[in-house]
Design a protein around this motif. Structure first.
Motif, PDB file in Angstrom:
ATOM      1  N   ALA A  13     -11.331   6.620 -19.865  1.00 49.81           N
ATOM      2  CA  ALA A  13     -11.206   6.201 -18.463  1.00 49.81           C
ATOM      3  C   ALA A  13      -9.977   5.322 -18.280  1.00 49.81           C
ATOM      4  CB  ALA A  13     -12.464   5.466 -18.027  1.00 49.81           C
ATOM      5  N   LEU A  14      -9.766   4.385 -19.215  1.00 49.51           N
ATOM      6  CA  LEU A  14      -8.585   3.522 -19.129  1.00 49.51           C
ATOM      7  C   LEU A  14      -7.308   4.344 -19.252  1.00 49.51           C
ATOM      8  CD1 LEU A  14      -7.225   0.775 -18.997  1.00 49.51           C
ATOM      9  CD2 LEU A  14      -7.614   0.513 -21.455  1.00 49.51           C
ATOM     10  N   ALA A  15      -7.300   5.323 -20.157  1.00 47.41           N
ATOM     11  CA  ALA A  15      -6.121   6.180 -20.318  1.00 47.41           C
ATOM     12  C   ALA A  15      -5.822   6.937 -19.025  1.00 47.41           C
ATOM     13  CB  ALA A  15      -6.341   7.155 -21.472  1.00 47.41           C
ATOM     14  N   ALA A  16      -6.878   7.432 -18.363  1.00 45.93           N
ATOM     15  CA  ALA A  16      -6.688   8.187 -17.125  1.00 45.93           C
ATOM     16  C   ALA A  16      -6.136   7.295 -16.015  1.00 45.93           C
ATOM     17  CB  ALA A  16      -8.018   8.814 -16.695  1.00 45.93           C
ATOM     18  N   VAL A  17      -6.715   6.097 -15.879  1.00 45.36           N
ATOM     19  CA  VAL A  17      -6.243   5.165 -14.847  1.00 45.36           C
ATOM     20  C   VAL A  17      -4.807   4.742 -15.141  1.00 45.36           C
ATOM     21  CG1 VAL A  17      -6.602   2.887 -13.831  1.00 45.36           C
ATOM     22  CG2 VAL A  17      -8.566   4.352 -14.305  1.00 45.36           C
ATOM     23  N   TYR A  18      -4.530   4.461 -16.407  1.00 45.04           N
ATOM     24  CA  TYR A  18      -3.176   4.060 -16.802  1.00 45.04           C
ATOM     25  C   TYR A  18      -2.184   5.182 -16.481  1.00 45.04           C
ATOM     26  CZ  TYR A  18       0.412   1.749 -19.643  1.00 45.04           C
ATOM     27  OH  TYR A  18       1.554   1.112 -20.065  1.00 45.04           O
ATOM     28  N   PHE A  19      -2.570   6.416 -16.782  1.00 40.24           N
ATOM     29  CA  PHE A  19      -1.683   7.556 -16.540  1.00 40.24           C
ATOM     30  C   PHE A  19      -1.366   7.691 -15.047  1.00 40.24           C
ATOM     31  CE2 PHE A  19      -1.133  12.036 -15.411  1.00 40.24           C
ATOM     32  CZ  PHE A  19      -0.054  12.382 -16.210  1.00 40.24           C
ATOM     33  N   CYS A  20      -2.395   7.618 -14.209  1.00 37.08           N
ATOM     34  CA  CYS A  20      -2.180   7.767 -12.761  1.00 37.08           C
ATOM     35  C   CYS A  20      -1.304   6.641 -12.219  1.00 37.08           C
ATOM     36  CB  CYS A  20      -3.517   7.789 -12.032  1.00 37.08           C
ATOM     37  SG  CYS A  20      -4.537   9.225 -12.419  1.00 37.08           S
ATOM     38  N   ALA A  21      -1.610   5.393 -12.633  1.00 35.39           N
ATOM     39  CA  ALA A  21      -0.805   4.264 -12.172  1.00 35.39           C
ATOM     40  C   ALA A  21       0.621   4.364 -12.706  1.00 35.39           C
ATOM     41  CB  ALA A  21      -1.446   2.952 -12.618  1.00 35.39           C
ATOM     42  N   GLY A  22       0.760   4.862 -13.947  1.00 34.09           N
ATOM     43  CA  GLY A  22       2.091   5.013 -14.532  1.00 34.09           C
ATOM     44  C   GLY A  22       2.933   6.051 -13.810  1.00 34.09           C
ATOM     45  N   LYS A  23       2.325   7.173 -13.436  1.00 28.64           N
ATOM     46  CA  LYS A  23       3.071   8.194 -12.693  1.00 28.64           C
ATOM     47  C   LYS A  23       3.512   7.658 -11.339  1.00 28.64           C
ATOM     48  CE  LYS A  23       3.878  11.661 -14.005  1.00 28.64           C
ATOM     49  NZ  LYS A  23       5.011  12.077 -14.861  1.00 28.64           N
ATOM     50  N   LEU A  24       2.648   6.835 -10.720  1.00 31.51           N
ATOM     51  CA  LEU A  24       3.037   6.202  -9.459  1.00 31.51           C
ATOM     52  C   LEU A  24       4.238   5.288  -9.678  1.00 31.51           C
ATOM     53  CD1 LEU A  24       2.576   5.419  -6.475  1.00 31.51           C
ATOM     54  CD2 LEU A  24       0.978   3.667  -7.291  1.00 31.51           C
ATOM     55  N   GLY A  25       4.195   4.486 -10.746  1.00 27.28           N
ATOM     56  CA  GLY A  25       5.300   3.579 -11.021  1.00 27.28           C
ATOM     57  C   GLY A  25       6.594   4.313 -11.314  1.00 27.28           C
ATOM     58  N   LEU A  26       6.530   5.375 -12.129  1.00 29.24           N
ATOM     59  CA  LEU A  26       7.752   6.101 -12.489  1.00 29.24           C
ATOM     60  C   LEU A  26       8.312   6.917 -11.331  1.00 29.24           C
ATOM     61  CD1 LEU A  26       7.077   7.285 -16.156  1.00 29.24           C
ATOM     62  CD2 LEU A  26       8.388   5.321 -15.341  1.00 29.24           C
ATOM     63  N   SER A  27       7.494   7.149 -10.312  1.00 34.12           N
ATOM     64  CA  SER A  27       8.038   7.826  -9.123  1.00 34.12           C
ATOM     65  C   SER A  27       9.028   6.929  -8.394  1.00 34.12           C
ATOM     66  CB  SER A  27       6.896   8.226  -8.183  1.00 34.12           C
ATOM     67  OG  SER A  27       6.292   7.073  -7.608  1.00 34.12           O
TER      68      SER A  27
END
Length: 579
Positions: A13-27
């Motif tokens: 769950a943490l990996a999934a949340v981190y991934f989504c937040a990370g893609k938002l940041g890298l956008s």
């Protein structure tokens, strides 16, 4: 097995949340595809480790790896970046746990400053350094751009720690707020005002320099809604300001979008720190004021209560009324059976809990059993967020039936000796409050001292009663006088011997009981003794003459002793009629 499954689920769950937040940041990555001035995952990762432990670090590593493997780079650079992100979170969480009270760092202003230095400033340098170095060594970034990329990376992680981590930690770690109609209306008004101010600056592009107007709703939030209001307001403001700045509107909009984000994030990070510190100082002041009020009420109760039972009952009532708890119970230790025995139950007039009250009155607890037994066993306050789900709470069915959930208990102590236990319950589910537990622990110490003082007073009273009984039933007359010769007390035997009632002797000079020449010379006898210390009768005993009320003289055996009461000298004479 079940524990391992829960851990695996939490990691994924943490990996999934981190991934989504990370893609938002890298956008929003402008200076480099792997470096963004907006990086919420850093705050999420830090909060997760502080709340649920270091065992979740694989979730950070996996999330960071998946985010960066989808950007320009190699497996080696991706592994380097993921390692840096994971180490940043681990080092930050360790430092905050070690030096700043962990997930409860925001309860005190001094710990907030430690948090800012340890996590947003220092730990984020690890990720920025490892990440940018991996990219430049791998040939995916130029060395002449190193500092520019590094600063963007570091600032994005730092502001993520400042805005996202406090938001998650405060909402998850602090007790849930009580929803009241007037508070909901005020919160709605605050949110509307906050949105209007931020909209004015970052959407309508106000023609005047108005960025510091954002301080107004933050101050409102901090004063009225504490840290939860402050961090939530900062988060909402940051989101609206980010949208406006990206659209080229607002005081931080520049031709270079990365420069715009750097200026915005620097401002929002500063505002977030100010809001956190202000809210913490206000909360500390309110907690101190409230604790003083409760402790003052308890002190008055202990000073005014004539009995132990009445004092403890009133203390339970004050705790329930002032702290918002619905029901309280008092337990005494039965030393013979080595168990806790119920003394009394008190509840708010509006609370109806017949099942729980009944089983409490019938209950007895050994060490370590139930909430009172755990308090007795540990000698420390204990808090149970929900007693209905606690496996070591025998009254759980009754609590569930009557709608009771959270409970706490604390010992009545005298130094290291447990004298009793007090427990309180509420219909709400509340998370532990360490400051509150410290306060009730202090109250338990005050009650212990009060109990010891009352027991000493009772022993003294019993001793005085026994002594009075002995004096009043003595065959010989007993008379006490002060250093001026004034009679203080007489016993019934002295009344019979001299024929005077007590009321006619007390307050008069003892020479009234002597014939001449002793009557005339008695005061000089006392004066001579006080000046010289030479004893002629004190501590020796002799035969003298006394004078009855009817004027007749008669022979007496007299023994006189001396004692000190404070700074006063008192003399006690024991007389026997030897006619």
């Amino acid at each position: 097995m079940r524990s391992d499954l829960r851990s695996l689920t939490a990691i994924l769950a943490l990996a999934a949340v981190y991934f989504c937040a990370g893609k938002l940041g890298l956008s929003l990555a402008y200076v480099h595809a792997s470096a963004s001035a907006v990086w919420p995952p850093s705050g999420l990762a830090l909060a997760a480790l502080l709340l649920w432990g270091y065992r979740l670090w694989p979730g950070i590593f996996l999330g960071a790896f998946l985010v960066n493997i989808t950007t320009p780079g190699s497996v080696a650079t991706t592994l380097g970046i993921a390692t840096g992100n994971t180490l940043e979170a681990l080092l930050g969480a360790w430092a905050i746990n070690r030096f700043a009270n962990g997930a409860k760092a925001f309860e005190r202003a001094r710990n907030i400053f430690k948090f800012v230095v340890l996590a947003p400033i220092l730990s984020t340098m690890v990720s920025a350094t490892i990440g940018v170095t991996s990219l430049t060594w791998g040939g995916f970034a130029q060395w002449d751009q190193y500092l520019r990329i590094w600063f963007t990376w570091w600032l994005g992680d730092a502001v993520g720690d400042l805005i996202v981590a406090p938001l998650v930690l405060i909402w998850m770690a602090q007790p849930s707020p009580q929803l009241k109609a007037n508070r909901v209306v005020e919160a709605a008004g605050l949110l509307l005002f906050l949105i209007l101010i931020t909209y004015l600056m970052f959407v309508l592009d106000a023609p005047f320099s108005s960025e510091y107007m954002m301080v107004l709703p933050l101050f409102w939030a901090a004063f009225r809604f504490g840290q939860r209001g402050a961090v939530t307001s900062a988060f909402v403001m940051s989101g609206i300001a980010l949208v406006g700045t990206l659209n080229g509107v607002g005081p931080f909009a520049h031709a270079n979008p990365n420069e715009s984000l750097l200026h915005l994030q620097s401002f929002m990070g500063t505002i977030a720190i100010a809001a956190l510190v202000l809210a913490s100082v206000i909360s500390e002041g309110r907690r101190a004021e409230w604790r003083l009020e409760v402790q003052d009420a308890v002190s008055r109760i202990l000073a005014e209560s004539p009995s132990l039972k009445e004092a403890v009952s009133k203390v339970v009532q004050v705790l329930c009324e002032r702290a918002g708890w619905d029901l309280g119970a008092i337990w005494n230790i039965d030393r013979a059976r080595d168990e806790l025995r119920h003394v009394e139950v008190w509840h708010m007039p509006s609370v109806h809990a017949p099942q729980f009250v009944a089983v409490t009155r019938e209950g007895r607890f050994s060490r370590g059993t139930g909430l009172p037994g755990r308090v007795w066993s540990t000698g420390k306050p204990v808090w149970i967020p929900d007693v209905t789900t606690d496996g070591n709470f025998k009254r759980a069915p009754a609590a569930s039936e009557d709608g009771l959930h959270s409970g706490f208990g604390f010992p009545i102590k005298l130094e290291n000796k447990i004298l009793g236990v007090i427990e309180c319950y509420t219909r709400e589910v509340r998370e532990p409050d360490d400051n509150f537990l410290q306060m009730v622990s202090d109250i338990g110490g005050e009650l212990g001292q009060f109990m010891e003082r009352k027991r000493a007073e009772e022993l003294l009273l019993h001793s005085e009663e026994r002594l009075r009984g002995m004096v009043e039933t003595a065959v010989d007359g007993i008379i006490t006088i002060d250093e001026r010769g004034t009679i203080s007390t007489v016993n019934p035997a002295a009344e019979r011997i001299f024929g005077y009632p007590t009321a006619e002797m007390v307050g008069e000079n003892v020479r009234m009981l002597m014939p001449e020449p002793y009557r005339r010379d008695h005061d000089s006898y006392i004066g001579n003794y006080l000046r010289t210390g030479q004893r002629k009768i004190i501590g020796i005993g002799r035969e003298v003459e006394g004078r009855r009320k009817d004027g007749t003289a008669f022979p007496l055996d007299l023994a006189v002793s001396e004692t000190h009461v404070g700074d006063r000298r008192m003399f006690t004479g024991i007389v026997r009629d030897i006619t």
